[in-house]
Write a protein that holds these residues in place. Structure first.
Motif, PDB file in Angstrom:
ATOM      1  N   ILE A 632      16.721  38.330  55.241  1.00  0.00           N
ATOM      2  CA  ILE A 632      15.934  37.149  55.633  1.00  0.00           C
ATOM      3  C   ILE A 632      15.372  36.523  54.363  1.00  0.00           C
ATOM      4  CG2 ILE A 632      13.915  36.326  56.906  1.00  0.00           C
ATOM      5  CD1 ILE A 632      14.308  38.642  58.834  1.00  0.00           C
ATOM      6  N   GLU A 636      10.808  32.870  54.697  1.00  0.00           N
ATOM      7  CA  GLU A 636      10.880  32.815  56.154  1.00  0.00           C
ATOM      8  C   GLU A 636      10.492  34.143  56.789  1.00  0.00           C
ATOM      9  OE1 GLU A 636      14.478  31.067  57.726  1.00  0.00           O
ATOM     10  OE2 GLU A 636      14.949  30.177  55.781  1.00  0.00           O
ATOM     11  N   ARG A 637      10.048  35.132  55.990  1.00  0.00           N
ATOM     12  CA  ARG A 637       9.783  36.466  56.518  1.00  0.00           C
ATOM     13  C   ARG A 637       8.582  36.500  57.459  1.00  0.00           C
ATOM     14  NH1 ARG A 637      10.746  39.147  50.667  1.00  0.00           N
ATOM     15  NH2 ARG A 637      13.043  39.074  50.707  1.00  0.00           N
ATOM     16  N   VAL A 640       9.767  34.231  61.014  1.00  0.00           N
ATOM     17  CA  VAL A 640      10.723  34.761  61.998  1.00  0.00           C
ATOM     18  C   VAL A 640      10.016  35.409  63.181  1.00  0.00           C
ATOM     19  CG1 VAL A 640      12.575  35.113  60.328  1.00  0.00           C
ATOM     20  CG2 VAL A 640      10.886  36.925  60.693  1.00  0.00           C
ATOM     21  N   TYR A 645      11.853  30.790  66.683  1.00  0.00           N
ATOM     22  CA  TYR A 645      12.274  30.544  65.296  1.00  0.00           C
ATOM     23  C   TYR A 645      13.415  31.483  64.949  1.00  0.00           C
ATOM     24  CZ  TYR A 645      12.111  29.668  60.289  1.00  0.00           C
ATOM     25  OH  TYR A 645      12.446  29.304  59.005  1.00  0.00           O
ATOM     26  N   ARG A 646      14.430  30.954  64.269  1.00  0.00           N
ATOM     27  CA  ARG A 646      15.555  31.748  63.801  1.00  0.00           C
ATOM     28  C   ARG A 646      15.757  31.469  62.323  1.00  0.00           C
ATOM     29  NH1 ARG A 646      20.804  31.373  66.909  1.00  0.00           N
ATOM     30  NH2 ARG A 646      20.943  33.575  66.295  1.00  0.00           N
ATOM     31  N   ALA A 647      16.095  32.506  61.587  1.00  0.00           N
ATOM     32  CA  ALA A 647      16.262  32.360  60.145  1.00  0.00           C
ATOM     33  C   ALA A 647      17.395  31.385  59.840  1.00  0.00           C
ATOM     34  CB  ALA A 647      16.546  33.723  59.505  1.00  0.00           C
ATOM     35  N   SER A 648      17.266  30.759  58.668  1.00  0.00           N
ATOM     36  CA  SER A 648      18.240  29.734  58.296  1.00  0.00           C
ATOM     37  C   SER A 648      19.631  30.308  58.069  1.00  0.00           C
ATOM     38  CB  SER A 648      17.758  29.007  57.035  1.00  0.00           C
ATOM     39  OG  SER A 648      17.573  29.938  55.963  1.00  0.00           O
ATOM     40  N   ASN A 649      19.738  31.627  57.811  1.00  0.00           N
ATOM     41  CA  ASN A 649      21.057  32.227  57.573  1.00  0.00           C
ATOM     42  C   ASN A 649      21.585  32.956  58.809  1.00  0.00           C
ATOM     43  OD1 ASN A 649      19.201  34.285  57.546  1.00  0.00           O
ATOM     44  ND2 ASN A 649      20.031  35.324  55.744  1.00  0.00           N
ATOM     45  N   CYS A 684      17.229  44.426  55.314  1.00  0.00           N
ATOM     46  CA  CYS A 684      15.804  44.276  55.626  1.00  0.00           C
ATOM     47  C   CYS A 684      15.233  45.601  56.109  1.00  0.00           C
ATOM     48  CB  CYS A 684      15.599  43.233  56.727  1.00  0.00           C
ATOM     49  SG  CYS A 684      16.022  41.572  56.236  1.00  0.00           S
TER      50      CYS A 684
END
Length: 697
Positions: A632, A636-637, A640, A645-649, A684
């Motif tokens: 992550i 953005e940690r 999330v 919300y969803r991480a950009s990757n 992670c």
């Protein structure tokens, strides 16, 4: 927003206007009181002028008829007129007759070499040699060289004397140095003769230096200095007090004004220090007169440079007053190094006409007015007085006051009187209170308007956000439900039409239907949990549990699914770590984290590596779910864990963004925390912290 802003803006404007009107009234009242204070002070100053000026003028006229100007000033001070600074004599052309200006005479002798004016090259070398011998204490050798140098310089002296047509002082530096050496050797008679020769030659040179064609103010002034020092030495060698007193009197009369003030001051101090006790009173009087005279010379320099044209213009503008015998008061002036002063002019009497046309008496304003202004400077009223001259230079300094304070002012006798608040702290406090009132009014109105605007904006934004979330939730849920329902419908229809090739294919279709049904159940359960979480109705049934048992139940159940995905799971779950938790909710949290670890595995590493660790730290239990997924981004940690919300990757991986929100809600409800940390290498670490049931031992 207009509902809040318009009325409050109008109220603030009216309040500010009223405060400004009250402040103007207070300021006007203070100015009127200050002007009355200044009028009273001006009246006191006028009375002081009327009491001092005629008296000092009368005493001055009587004393000046029998004494020198310096002696007159000394006697005036002795009679109680301590404010008298100087007495000057001014001619009809407004030039000073007495004293002579103390400024140095300057010349530009570019037409001749400086080394030819003095004792000459040979004599200069002799003087350097003598200085060296004196440094080493060889006085006899120094005397011998000086006598020889004087003998060698005699022919040159006679030649130059014939060319110039008058006596030359070429030998003065050598002769003076010889006299000082002889004095050090104890040869009093020889030293006195040498000093006498230097003094006589200097006297001849200074007899009329202005009219002497051979007098050079740059070089010959050094020889005149030697002559004065020789006179001092003769007075000390003769041990006759009258000799020193006569020299002091000459300095006080101005007979040595062709020399510099610094030298004359030093000589006067030395003569006073050497005076015997029997003549100390007379020496002190003469020394005082010499100081007065030299002080007047300093004023004369400023008069020639700054004040003469002012005097001329004032006399021209007041012809009737100038023709009378009344005192003419000129404006206060600032003289270099002296306090602010007042120059009083009076036409000279018939007996004084030969000496000057005008008698000028300069008074120290601060000292003269001290008694009159004392009640106004250190009074107990509302104001204190400050006085400045016409050039705005302080006579009586202004007290501390605010930078923006403009004091009431009144002009009198060429001075400007100003009234400042006596209690500056109280004045500043009043100003501060007025400013605070205005600030509170404006600030309160602004704050109310801001709160109303923020409330409106918040309400509108919240409604817009909720609407957006609802639309997003419906969109995501619809998308997430569509795929498993489509698969269930497709494979169910295939089985219903008996289109399976064999029993193995039919079993595969059934497995797909069960899997997608489970996914639908999980998704619906999360949506229901999120709904209860948002509504605040989610209740956890806590009980004492061994965390390792709860996690083992989840991993054992989920192990086959992980193996089917090619993932590997390792655990480190020590027993005996107890906490009060909802077992089902904790299992759901661990399962959620395991699913994320498999779901977001790196595309280039299809076999996910997952590890779960349980440990005791202080009074908390820490559960780490470690993966080797795509990770992550650091910025953005925290985000999330927000709903939806969803991480950009995240890429094309399906999800609604609710799982981690439920994880944090569980941790917070149990008094713990949930964070995500980077793992060395890549991946992670999702760390769940829960308080222990009892402190560890």
């Amino acid at each position: 927003m207009c509902t809040f802003l318009v009325p409050l803006g109008a109220l603030a404007w009216l309040g500010q206007r009223e405060l400004g009107r009250q402040a103007d009234q207070v300021r006007s009242a203070a100015d009127r009181e200050g002007l009355q204070f200044l009028r009273t002070a001006a009246q006191a100053l006028e009375q002081r002028f009327e009491a001092v000026v005629p008296a000092v003028e009368q005493e001055c006229e009587t004393l000046l008829a029998e004494r020198t100007p310096a002696a007159t000033v000394r006697e005036l001070r002795a009679r109680g007129f301590g404010a008298v600074l100087d007495l000057v004599l001014i001619g009809p052309d407004c030039r000073l007759r007495y004293p002579e200006s103390g400024s140095s005479r300057l010349a530009l002798p570019f037409h001749r070499d400086a080394r030819t004016r003095g004792a000459g090259d040979a004599s200069a070398d002799t003087l350097h040699l003598v200085d060296l011998l004196l440094t080493h204490g060889k006085f006899e050798d120094a005397e011998r060289h000086l006598i020889a140098a004087l003998a060698d310089a005699e022919p040159e002296r006679e030649r130059m004397g014939r060319r110039r047509g008058e006596q030359t002082v070429l030998q003065l530096p050598l002769q003076f140095r010889l006299a000082t050496v002889q004095r050090r050797l104890g040869k009093a008679a020889e030293a006195e003769a040498s000093f006498r020769l230097v003094a006589d030659q200097a006297t001849a040179l200074s007899a009329n230096p202005r009219n002497s064609r051979s007098f050079d103010p740059v070089f010959d002034s050094d020889w005149l200095t030697l002559g004065l020092l020789a006179e001092v030495a003769l007075a000390e060698l003769a041990r006759v007090p009258e000799t020193g007193l006569e020299l002091l009197a000459a300095i006080a009369r101005g007979d040595r004004d062709h020399l510099g003030d610094a030298l004359l001051n030093a000589v006067a101090d030395r003569l006073l220090a050497g005076a015997p006790e029997t003549h100390r009173t007379a020496a002190t009087d003469l020394w005082t007169e010499a100081g007065i005279h030299l002080h007047a010379r300093a004023f004369a320099t400023d008069y020639d440079r700054l004040l003469r044209e002012t005097v001329r213009r004032r006399l021209r503008l007041s012809p009737d007053l100038a023709a009378s015998n009344d005192t003419l008061s000129l404006r206060p002036v600032i003289t270099a190094g002296n306090p602010s002063s007042l120059l009083l002019l009076r036409r000279a009497t018939e007996s004084q006409q030969e000496r000057a046309a005008w008698i000028g008496l300069r008074l120290d304003l601060g000292q003269m007015l001290a008694s009159a202004i004392e009640p106004f400077v250190h009074g107990d009223g509302s104001f204190v007085l400050a006085i400045a001259d016409s050039d705005d230079q302080p006579v009586i300094g202004a007290p501390h006051a605010p930078n923006d304070y403009v004091p009431p002012a009144l002009a009198t006798h060429g001075m400007v009187l100003r009234a400042f608040p006596a209690d500056v702290d109280r004045y500043l406090q009043n100003i501060g209170e007025a400013k605070r009132s205005a600030a509170l009014l404006l600030g309160g109105s602004f704050l109310l308007a801001l709160i109303g605007a923020i409330w409106l904006w918040r309400s509108v934004s919240r409604e817009s956000e909720l609407l957006s979330l609802k639309v997003d939730l419906v969109s995501r849920v619809s998308h997430e439900l569509k795929t498993p329902l489509s698969l269930i419908s497709l494979y169910g229809e295939t089985l219903a039409l008996k289109r399976a090739r064999d029993s193995d294919q039919a079993a595969h279709f059934g497995t797909v239907i069960v899997r997608e049904a489970g996914r639908l159940t999980t998704m619906i359960q999360r949506i229901l949990d999120f709904s209860r979480q948002e509504a605040g109705t989610m209740v956890y049934e806590r009980r004492e549990s061994d965390l390792s048992d709860v996690i083992h139940e989840v991993t054992d159940t989920y192990q086959p699914h992980l193996q089917s995905k090619g993932a590997s799971l390792t655990t480190d779950l020590p027993a005996g770590i107890l906490a009060s938790v909802d077992r089902a909710a904790l299992g759901s949290v661990v399962l959620n984290l395991l699913e994320n670890a498999v779901k977001y595995a790196r595309e280039d590493e299809p076999g996910a590596e997952i590890r779960i660790e349980l440990r005791r730290r202080d009074n908390n239990a820490e559960i780490d779910v470690q993966d080797r997924g795509r990770g992550i981004p650091s910025n953005e940690r925290e985000a999330v864990f927000d709903s939806f919300y969803r991480a950009s990757n995240a890429g094309e991986v399906r999800g609604a963004g609710l799982g981690l929100s439920l994880v944090r809600h569980f941790a917070t409800a149990h008094g713990g925390t949930a964070v995500v940390l980077p793992r060395d290498g890549h991946g992670c670490i999702f760390r769940l912290t829960l308080p222990l049931l009892s402190p560890s031992t």
